[in-house]
Design a protein around this motif. Structure first.
Motif, PDB file in Angstrom:
ATOM      1  N   UNK A  90      -8.610  -4.375   2.203  1.00 61.36           N
ATOM      2  CA  UNK A  90      -7.592  -3.479   1.657  1.00 61.36           C
ATOM      3  C   UNK A  90      -7.246  -2.391   2.674  1.00 61.36           C
ATOM      4  N   UNK A  91      -6.062  -1.798   2.464  1.00 60.85           N
ATOM      5  CA  UNK A  91      -5.599  -0.698   3.312  1.00 60.85           C
ATOM      6  C   UNK A  91      -5.687   0.597   2.524  1.00 60.85           C
ATOM      7  N   UNK A  92      -6.320   1.622   3.102  1.00 59.43           N
ATOM      8  CA  UNK A  92      -6.463   2.910   2.417  1.00 59.43           C
ATOM      9  C   UNK A  92      -5.996   4.031   3.341  1.00 59.43           C
ATOM     10  N   UNK A  93      -5.668   5.170   2.706  1.00 61.65           N
ATOM     11  CA  UNK A  93      -5.304   6.387   3.438  1.00 61.65           C
ATOM     12  C   UNK A  93      -4.169   6.127   4.443  1.00 61.65           C
ATOM     13  N   UNK A  94      -3.109   5.452   3.968  1.00 66.02           N
ATOM     14  CA  UNK A  94      -1.996   5.097   4.827  1.00 66.02           C
ATOM     15  C   UNK A  94      -1.036   6.242   5.066  1.00 66.02           C
ATOM     16  N   UNK A  95      -0.399   6.242   6.229  1.00 66.68           N
ATOM     17  CA  UNK A  95       0.627   7.222   6.549  1.00 66.68           C
ATOM     18  C   UNK A  95       1.756   6.530   7.326  1.00 66.68           C
ATOM     19  N   UNK A  96       2.953   7.121   7.255  1.00 63.27           N
ATOM     20  CA  UNK A  96       4.126   6.576   7.935  1.00 63.27           C
ATOM     21  C   UNK A  96       4.439   7.456   9.145  1.00 63.27           C
ATOM     22  N   UNK A 151       4.216   1.438   2.279  1.00 60.86           N
ATOM     23  CA  UNK A 151       4.283   0.724   3.552  1.00 60.86           C
ATOM     24  C   UNK A 151       5.575  -0.083   3.661  1.00 60.86           C
ATOM     25  N   UNK A 152       5.958  -0.753   2.569  1.00 59.38           N
ATOM     26  CA  UNK A 152       7.143  -1.611   2.594  1.00 59.38           C
ATOM     27  C   UNK A 152       8.402  -0.824   2.963  1.00 59.38           C
ATOM     28  N   UNK A 153       8.581   0.322   2.341  1.00 59.20           N
ATOM     29  CA  UNK A 153       9.759   1.132   2.645  1.00 59.20           C
ATOM     30  C   UNK A 153       9.656   1.744   4.041  1.00 59.20           C
ATOM     31  N   UNK A 154       8.439   2.004   4.502  1.00 55.77           N
ATOM     32  CA  UNK A 154       8.225   2.602   5.827  1.00 55.77           C
ATOM     33  C   UNK A 154       8.634   1.652   6.951  1.00 55.77           C
ATOM     34  N   UNK A 155       8.170   0.399   6.881  1.00 58.50           N
ATOM     35  CA  UNK A 155       8.409  -0.524   7.996  1.00 58.50           C
ATOM     36  C   UNK A 155       9.804  -1.147   7.968  1.00 58.50           C
ATOM     37  N   UNK A 175       8.090  13.861  12.886  1.00 58.83           N
ATOM     38  CA  UNK A 175       7.841  12.829  11.885  1.00 58.83           C
ATOM     39  C   UNK A 175       8.666  13.041  10.620  1.00 58.83           C
ATOM     40  N   UNK A 176       9.685  13.885  10.686  1.00 56.48           N
ATOM     41  CA  UNK A 176      10.415  14.281   9.483  1.00 56.48           C
ATOM     42  C   UNK A 176      11.011  13.094   8.736  1.00 56.48           C
ATOM     43  N   UNK A 177      11.660  12.136   9.432  1.00 60.20           N
ATOM     44  CA  UNK A 177      12.305  11.026   8.745  1.00 60.20           C
ATOM     45  C   UNK A 177      11.294  10.055   8.145  1.00 60.20           C
ATOM     46  N   UNK A 178      10.210   9.781   8.856  1.00 60.13           N
ATOM     47  CA  UNK A 178       9.207   8.837   8.360  1.00 60.13           C
ATOM     48  C   UNK A 178       8.421   9.397   7.175  1.00 60.13           C
ATOM     49  N   UNK A 179       8.357  10.728   7.067  1.00 63.03           N
ATOM     50  CA  UNK A 179       7.612  11.351   5.967  1.00 63.03           C
ATOM     51  C   UNK A 179       8.256  11.127   4.600  1.00 63.03           C
ATOM     52  N   UNK A 180       9.525  10.680   4.584  1.00 66.10           N
ATOM     53  CA  UNK A 180      10.220  10.504   3.308  1.00 66.10           C
ATOM     54  C   UNK A 180       9.762   9.261   2.549  1.00 66.10           C
ATOM     55  N   UNK A 181       9.120   8.337   3.226  1.00 71.38           N
ATOM     56  CA  UNK A 181       8.785   7.063   2.582  1.00 71.38           C
ATOM     57  C   UNK A 181       7.508   7.182   1.756  1.00 71.38           C
ATOM     58  N   UNK A 182       7.468   6.348   0.695  1.00 70.35           N
ATOM     59  CA  UNK A 182       6.340   6.430  -0.239  1.00 70.35           C
ATOM     60  C   UNK A 182       5.416   5.229  -0.175  1.00 70.35           C
ATOM     61  N   UNK A 220       0.834  -1.217   0.000  1.00 73.49           N
ATOM     62  CA  UNK A 220       0.000   0.000   0.000  1.00 73.49           C
ATOM     63  C   UNK A 220       0.865   1.262   0.000  1.00 73.49           C
ATOM     64  N   UNK A 221       0.404   2.266  -0.684  1.00 71.61           N
ATOM     65  CA  UNK A 221       1.167   3.509  -0.785  1.00 71.61           C
ATOM     66  C   UNK A 221       0.900   4.426   0.407  1.00 71.61           C
ATOM     67  N   UNK A 222       1.816   5.369   0.617  1.00 72.62           N
ATOM     68  CA  UNK A 222       1.626   6.399   1.645  1.00 72.62           C
ATOM     69  C   UNK A 222       0.810   7.518   1.005  1.00 72.62           C
ATOM     70  N   UNK A 223      -0.483   7.535   1.330  1.00 77.76           N
ATOM     71  CA  UNK A 223      -1.379   8.513   0.716  1.00 77.76           C
ATOM     72  C   UNK A 223      -1.499   9.783   1.554  1.00 77.76           C
ATOM     73  N   UNK A 224      -1.121   9.705   2.812  1.00 83.12           N
ATOM     74  CA  UNK A 224      -1.310  10.834   3.716  1.00 83.12           C
ATOM     75  C   UNK A 224      -0.005  11.115   4.460  1.00 83.12           C
ATOM     76  N   UNK A 225       0.562  12.285   4.281  1.00 82.58           N
ATOM     77  CA  UNK A 225       1.790  12.685   4.963  1.00 82.58           C
ATOM     78  C   UNK A 225       1.420  13.635   6.109  1.00 82.58           C
ATOM     79  N   UNK A 226       1.462  13.120   7.332  1.00 85.63           N
ATOM     80  CA  UNK A 226       1.073  13.928   8.486  1.00 85.63           C
ATOM     81  C   UNK A 226       2.212  14.873   8.850  1.00 85.63           C
TER      82      UNK A 226
END
Length: 585
Positions: free
Chosen positions: A406-412, A387-391, A378-385, A367-373
């Motif tokens: 399904x997973x929607x509206x994901x954020x890191x 879920x796989x790269x985030x975790x 959260x500066x370092x986690x915001x760089x990922x695009x 799943x993609x990172x659809x929401x950047x909080x």
């Protein structure tokens, strides 16, 4: 006619008496093996229990990936050193005393872990367990092999491997049972190991010393008495003469130098040691302990959300490992060590491909990172695009809304603990029903492939590559070099065990989970070639006959009992003839 009938009756009575002796001998040997293989059980339990315990320890002590790897790996590092030390202990004090020392060490390590108050106590306790594992993993197979007759040796040594897998299965059940006690469950998981080690200590007080070790120390009367008890017959002189004759070849030599120099300058022993260390190396580089140490984590990475569910699924895979290791006990004396190892490696290769493909498909559909909080922390986690790269970094986790499957509206978001994040919308220990915090997994429709790959892997590994290296190393060395060579081969096993376990999580973070399993698949392909070329068949041979296979000029694939005292050229011609005959129409 009467004389003929009497002769037949005598033969029948003799055969019946021999069968009774064999049954009585087998009963004692199985009793001896039971107490000896408690060491294997402890080996399996203490290496397997960490898989589930780590999920609770991670929360209790806020462990990062490096500290987790240290806790797992310090056990193996200690095992490397004390596998070598046990070679000296076995040579000087014997197999029995060395096993008793191992039992005491196991008990002490379990007590320390059960009362641990901090990370340092965990590391010290796991290190002490490693000492016990290093001692018993080298001593138990040698002790059993030296006590067992040729027709039972492979089966009894394989029982030790079955005890290892039994220990791993019981560990996973204990993990599951105590996983609901978030506070102290890990104490019970780690501390219970003190019970079987105490039982082994008491049992071994009443077991005999290895008769071959006694013969090597010129204690012939004691060895004769023990052999008569083990074989349940007074007719043991031929066996004693065979052992002493082979050992005296070493004593009669005018070779000048230390034991290690003698080992490395004796071609037959050097060839045997190359095979013994090589097969132990490939056992570990096939990736077995990434499965056993991190099975619960692998199941979570494949998409299983709940810790307790992952632990119980890990227990199911451990049960498969145990059941199929019993199959190895049955097969090792029927199809032989060589064919069993080759078939096992083919199955392992297929299962690693399934694991690699499963993780690769999960990564590509992550799943993609659809929401950047927008949070300062959260500066370092915001760089990922995705879920796989985030975790893949231990500092971040994936927060998403579950909609159907399904997973929607994901954020890191920054990692806090497995139940919630440090900041943002998943910063709560009681999340809303539609929000999910994924600390080390991504939701995936391919999670079934990870579980299937683990099960296939254990079905292939347990009956073959699990017991064969220990069986081979217990029988290919001459008596004068057995302790030292077995110690070096066991230490090789633990060194590469350490290498794999210490780097597994790091490999996943750097080359991904699927890249790691593709790497293992490549190594297993090399292992197949090595085993095909280097491993002779030792089924049905006395220990002294096995060593004659290595007295030839080179290691030839497929050597067996019929090849003793034959030249390499004769073996090659015979092998070619067999292949030609088998392919003729």
């Amino acid at each position: 006619m009467a004389n003929i009938a009497q002769d037949k009756l005598k033969k029948m009575n003799l055969k019946s008496a021999n069968n009774i002796q064999r049954k009585q001998s087998s009963c004692f040997l199985y009793t001896l093996s039971f107490f000896a293989t408690i060491g294997g059980f402890l080996f399996g339990y203490d290496t397997g229990v960490v898989s589930g315990a780590m999920l609770l320890l991670k929360e209790e002590f806020a462990l990062d990936s490096f500290t987790q790897e240290i806790i797992v790996s310090v056990t193996i590092a200690a095992a490397i050193v004390f596998a070598l030390v046990s070679g000296y202990l076995n040579s000087v004090f014997g197999r029995k005393v060395t096993t008793l020392i191992g039992s005491i060490v196991f008990t002490g390590g379990a007590i320390i872990l059960g009362i641990a108050q901090n990370t340092m106590m965990l590391i010290v306790g796991r290190g002490i367990l490693g000492i016990g594992i290093g001692i018993t993993s080298m001593t138990v197979p040698v002790y059993i092999a030296e006590c067992a007759p040729a027709h039972m040796r492979g089966r009894l040594v394989a029982l030790n491997n079955a005890s290892i897998t039994c220990g791993q299965f019981i560990a996973s059940v204990i993990d599951g049972a105590f996983s609901y006690d978030k506070r102290n469950g890990w104490r019970y998981m780690l501390g219970i190991a003190g019970i079987p080690s105490a039982i082994q200590f008491v049992g071994f007080l009443f077991l005999p010393e290895s008769p071959r070790w006694l013969l090597s120390k010129s204690k012939d009367d004691q060895a004769r008495k023990i052999l008569r008890r083990i074989r349940d017959t007074d007719d043991v002189e031929d066996e004693i003469l065979d052992v002493k004759a082979r050992f005296k070849e070493h004593e009669a030599s005018d070779y000048q130098g230390g034991l290690l120099k003698r080992i490395f300058t004796t071609p037959s022993v050097r060839r045997a040691l190359f095979l013994g260390c090589g097969i132990q190396l490939f056992q570990q580089l096939s990736g077995i302990n990434t499965v056993m140490y991190y099975s619960a984590s692998i199941i979570k990475m494949s998409g299983v959300r709940d810790n307790s569910t992952a632990i119980w699924m890990s227990a199911a895979t451990s049960f498969v490992n145990f059941v199929f290791s019993l199959l190895g006990v049955w097969l090792v004396e029927r199809i032989g060590r060589r064919l069993l190892a080759l078939l096992s490696l083919v199955g392992i290769l297929i299962s690693l491909i399934v694991l690699a493909v499963g993780f690769q498909l999960s990564a590509f559909s992550s799943p993609s990172i659809a929401m950047h909080e927008q949070i300062a922390e959260n500066s370092s986690c915001n760089y990922f695009s995705s879920c796989q790269s985030c975790i893949q970094t231990s500092d971040c986790g994936f927060c998403y809304i579950e909609s159907g499957n399904t997973a929607v509206n994901g954020s890191c978001l920054p990692y806090k603990e497995p139940t919630y994040s440090s900041f943002g919308r998943c910063n709560s220990s009681s999340l809303p029903n539609d929000l999910v915090w994924a600390d080390n997994f991504c939701p995936s429709s391919y999670s079934w492939m990870g579980l299937m790959g683990l099960v296939l892997y254990l079905m292939a590994f347990a009956p073959g590559l699990g017991p064969v290296p220990w069986t081979i190393n217990s029988e290919i060395y001459p008596l004068w070099a057995r302790s030292a060579c077995s110690a070096m081969a066991t230490s090789t096993n633990w060194f590469f065990n350490l290498l794999v376990s210490l780097t597994f999580l790091t490999l996943i973070e750097n080359i991904t989970a699927y890249g790691t399993y593709w790497l293992f698949a490549g190594i297993v392909t090399i292992a197949l070639i090595f085993i095909f070329i280097a491993l002779p068949e030792t089924k049905g041979l006395k220990l002294e006959e096995v060593q004659q296979l290595f007295d030839q000029g080179s290691i030839m694939c497929g050597k067996s009992k019929n090849d003793i005292n034959r030249s390499d050229e004769e073996i090659v011609v015979s092998t070619v003839d067999k292949i030609y005959s088998s392919t003729k129409l």
